[in-house]
Design a protein around this motif. Structure first.
Motif: not given
Length: 467
Positions: A63-69, A78-86, A15-27
């Motif tokens: 982490k997956r959601r951050l990477r997709r956005t 990036s979300l890291s630059d907006t500490p007011g809305e984490p 789940f964590l390392l296999d990049g060939a899985l589709v996001d939909g299937e992982v979810d």
């Protein structure tokens, strides 16, 4: 139990390392596991290994959601630059980027329109804004220091070419022949831009007058004299006559007497100081055209005569309605006297036509009748009847002019009788002869005040009184 944990760990590694899985299937797999873990927790069967696995999956999902956005919109912060809305949800409508939003993409400004809507290219400015006078910039490439000052607006009239000049000048000259006002012609010429073709006006005016009457030529000579110094110079006038001398072979085609007339124009212009005195001297021995030589000779002859013999101001005669009445009466008297001496009807007819006053022909009839009353003998009576009959047949004297002339004599007969006692007898005889020759009507004959008047006949008739 150990076998189950090992299988879960192995699944977690995929789940964590296999990049060939589709996001939909992982979810979907993640959702199924979460539901199973939640059910196990509700039943109190959640082991420490399962709890650790659940926390690891939550971190991986974040982490997956951050990477997709970040891959969807690289320009978004990036979300890291907006500490007011984490904990903001990127899938919410407020989290999406609006393309029509005026908010700065760089995170600067307050999100308001530029300059309050008053700036930018091709805009009028904000409402209520008053613009002040803009001072000229000395660094402007179009800046002209000498032209700074009061602005003067002037009407620019294009210069007339040869075709437009003739179309414009001809109506002006033709109208001048009707009213005879040189000032109006001067005003019209000031409104035109003749440029270097100013001399063409004089040549066109003379050419038109050559085809017209003697009165038109007299008016043209006056116009040329009045225009010198008020729009035309002597040099312009000299150029105009020089051009006409060159064009004489063409002018003769329409006007056979053009050389003599042009010579009279030159002589009159020199006498009126419209041409310089040395104008004729320029052509001595330099003229090859016979017509031009005849015109110059005619001008030289007129200028060589003494003023007591010939007056150049009357070179075109005294015709036309512009002449004073006294001059016209004097010319008519001379005409009748010359006719009584020579007896040439055609010459008298030509002289009367040259006067060009058809509205004043009643004066000729009046002068002819008075001259008959003041004359002695039957010769004058017969000759005047013959002259009036000739004028009547050719239509030179109309019925109205004939009646007006005789009626004037009838009105002034009492005064005429003071100087000519037998005026009634002579008038009655003359009226009867005119009626017999069909010169006057029966009504005009009956209106004669001498008819019905008692008069003495000669002693040869016995001294009887005849009604």
């Amino acid at each position: 139990m150990a076998t189950e944990v090992e299988s879960l760990n192995a699944h977690d590694g995929v789940f964590l390392l296999d990049g060939a899985l589709v996001d939909g299937e992982v979810d979907e797999a993640y959702v199924d596991d979460c539901e199973a873990l939640a059910e196990a927790e509700a039943n109190g069967n959640w082991t420490p290994q399962e709890k650790a696995l659940h926390e690891a999956r939550l971190k991986a999902k974040a982490k997956r959601r951050l990477r997709r956005t970040s891959s969807r919109d690289s320009a978004r912060e990036s979300l890291s630059d907006t500490p007011g809305e984490p904990g903001s949800d990127p899938h919410s409508p407020k989290g999406k980027l609006n393309g029509n939003d005026r908010k700065s993409r760089m995170g600067k400004g307050r999100g308001l329109p530029k300059k309050g809507g008053a700036g930018g290219k091709g805009v009028w400015g904000a409402a209520g804004m008053v613009y002040e006078m803009e001072e000229p910039d000395a660094r402007d490439p179009n800046y002209d220091e000498s032209s700074q000052g009061d602005t003067v607006y002037a009407t620019v009239v294009p210069e007339l070419d040869e075709r437009d000049l003739e179309k414009t000048v001809n109506p002006i000259v033709q109208e001048y022949f009707e009213h005879g006002d040189t000032r109006e012609v001067q005003m019209l010429l000031k409104e035109l831009n003749l440029g270097s073709n100013k001399y063409e006006f004089s040549s066109l005016a003379v050419s038109l007058s050559l085809e017209g009457k003697a009165s038109h030529r007299e008016l043209t000579s006056r116009l040329l004299s009045d225009l010198v110094g008020k729009g035309l110079s002597e040099d312009d006038m000299a150029r105009a006559f020089d051009k006409m001398l060159q064009d004489l072979p063409d002018l003769i085609l329409d006007t056979p007497d053009a050389p003599q007339m042009l010579g009279q124009f030159i002589a009159r212009a020199v006498a009126d100081h419209a041409l310089p005195m040395e104008f004729l001297g320029r052509y001595k021995g330099r003229v090859d055209c016979d017509h031009a030589r005849a015109a110059l000779d005619r001008a030289a002859v007129l200028l060589s005569m003494k003023r007591e013999i010939v007056r150049l101001d009357n070179v075109w005669g005294v015709g036309g309605g512009q002449r004073p009445v006294k001059h016209l009466i004097k010319e008519m008297n001379l005409l009748l006297k010359e006719y009584l001496v020579s007896g040439e009807v055609s010459e008298a007819e030509q002289c009367l036509r040259d006067l060009e006053v058809p509205h004043f022909h009643h004066e000729l009839v009046y002068e002819a009748v008075v001259m008959v009353l003041e004359s002695k003998g039957e010769t004058a009576v017969q000759m005047m009847v013959k002259l009036l009959k000739a004028f009547w047949k050719t239509g030179l004297i109309t019925l109205d002019q004939m009646n007006r002339g005789f009626n004037r004599v009838y009105v002034e007969l009492p005064d005429i009788t003071l100087d000519v006692p037998h005026a009634h007898i002579i008038l009655e005889t003359f009226v009867d002869l005119c009626y017999q020759e069909s010169v006057i009507t029966k009504h005009l004959r009956d209106a004669c005040p001498s008819r019905g008047r008692k008069r003495f006949v000669s002693e040869g008739d016995g001294g009887k009184i005849k009604n």
